[in-house]
Design a protein around this motif. Structure first.
Motif, PDB file in Angstrom:
ATOM      1  N   GLU A  46       0.819  -1.209   0.000  1.00 12.58           N
ATOM      2  CA  GLU A  46       0.000   0.000   0.000  1.00 12.58           C
ATOM      3  C   GLU A  46       0.855   1.261   0.000  1.00 12.58           C
ATOM      4  O   GLU A  46       0.396   2.331  -0.423  1.00 12.58           O
ATOM      5  CB  GLU A  46      -0.928  -0.012   1.215  1.00 12.58           C
ATOM      6  CG  GLU A  46      -1.922  -1.179   1.193  1.00 12.58           C
ATOM      7  CD  GLU A  46      -2.768  -1.266   2.456  1.00 12.58           C
ATOM      8  OE1 GLU A  46      -2.372  -0.650   3.475  1.00 12.58           O
ATOM      9  OE2 GLU A  46      -3.809  -1.938   2.428  1.00 12.58           O
ATOM     10  N   GLN A  51       2.106   1.370  -3.845  1.00 14.82           N
ATOM     11  CA  GLN A  51       1.128   0.929  -4.849  1.00 14.82           C
ATOM     12  C   GLN A  51       1.744  -0.111  -5.782  1.00 14.82           C
ATOM     13  O   GLN A  51       1.556  -0.086  -6.997  1.00 14.82           O
ATOM     14  CB  GLN A  51       0.601   2.115  -5.662  1.00 14.82           C
ATOM     15  CG  GLN A  51      -0.190   3.133  -4.851  1.00 14.82           C
ATOM     16  CD  GLN A  51      -1.497   2.566  -4.309  1.00 14.82           C
ATOM     17  OE1 GLN A  51      -1.643   2.345  -3.106  1.00 14.82           O
ATOM     18  NE2 GLN A  51      -2.457   2.334  -5.192  1.00 14.82           N
ATOM     19  N   PRO A 103      -2.955  -0.301  -8.751  1.00 15.09           N
ATOM     20  CA  PRO A 103      -1.501  -0.426  -8.610  1.00 15.09           C
ATOM     21  C   PRO A 103      -0.764   0.380  -9.665  1.00 15.09           C
ATOM     22  O   PRO A 103      -1.214   0.504 -10.805  1.00 15.09           O
ATOM     23  CB  PRO A 103      -1.269  -1.931  -8.801  1.00 15.09           C
ATOM     24  CG  PRO A 103      -2.432  -2.406  -9.614  1.00 15.09           C
ATOM     25  CD  PRO A 103      -3.593  -1.571  -9.163  1.00 15.09           C
TER      26      PRO A 103
END
Length: 243
Positions: free
Chosen positions: A157, A160, A215
């Motif tokens: 996270e 990404q 992402p």
């Protein structure tokens, strides 16, 4: 890019902040074009290696990791599913990193790893998070996508970055470390030649869930890592799988 073994061509390249792609090109006798094996090292307070590489590549991968940090600093040895290139040298890594723990899906822990590994695994449930320090990873269960009941992926996270295992596998041995060029075409041509996907009926939903994460970097296990609009690429893969 740093070449860590001149004979094998094993090399290391930072593909996202604190995330290093370790790549070894291979050529098969009589085979076309070659292939490559990637592992991803996340450097942090509790460093993580995603994919161990095959057992016979352990010395090469260890040498590459050592060019970035002392291997004994590793705390997590993670992988998507149970195959030789994913976890074949797991026990060698557990010996090299005495404080490291296998990290995998709860199913992999239950049916395979707690028997195969020299130390008990941490089995992750869907959406469970792992904090490495700066990097926060989320486990995403993807059973049978692209294959294996115990399959899953890690999403960083912080950067990404989707550690996407065998999704977007590209053939060839000389791919750039990172690309923004088309990998869907080459990876789909490779898939159609071998048909290594399970054709799970839940594939669309799982790919859409991955796309929703938006992402920026796709850390592929074979071939180049990819940067760009990951959501669009994952949705394009879902469409291609129906063609």
């Amino acid at each position: 890019m740093t070449v860590t073994n001149a004979v094998s061509g094993t090399n290391v390249h930072e593909v996202a902040d604190g995330i290093y792609r370790i790549n070894t090109p291979v050529f098969f006798e009589g085979g076309p074009g070659g292939f490559s094996f990637n592992q991803y090292l996340i450097v942090d307070g509790a460093p993580l290696l995603f994919h161990t590489g095959p057992r016979k590549m352990f010395a090469l991968v260890r040498e590459a990791v050592a060019s970035v940090l002392p291997p004994e600093r590793l705390r997590h040895i993670a992988f998507s599913h149970v195959e030789a290139d994913e976890c074949g040298s797991l026990n060698e890594w557990l010996a090299a990193a005495p404080e490291a723990q296998p990290l995998c899906s709860g199913i992999a822990k239950l049916v395979s790893i707690d028997d195969l590994a020299d130390r008990p695994a941490r089995g992750l449930e869907d959406s469970e998070t792992v904090d490495l320090g700066r990097h926060r990873l989320r486990w995403l269960a993807t059973p049978h996508l692209p294959h294996a009941w115990e399959c899953g992926m890690l999403f960083d996270e912080t950067t990404q970055t989707l550690l996407c295992g065998d999704l977007f596998t590209q053939g060839g041995a000389q791919s750039p470390a990172v690309t923004g060029a088309d990998i869907l075409g080459p990876s789909e041509a490779f898939r159609r030649s071998m048909d290594y996907y399970s054709h799970t009926k839940h594939g669309d939903a799982m790919l859409e869930r991955l796309a929703a994460l938006e992402p920026h970097t796709l850390a592929c296990m074979h071939g180049s890592a990819w940067q760009g609009d990951g959501a669009a690429l994952l949705r394009a893969l879902a469409v291609s799988l129906h063609e």
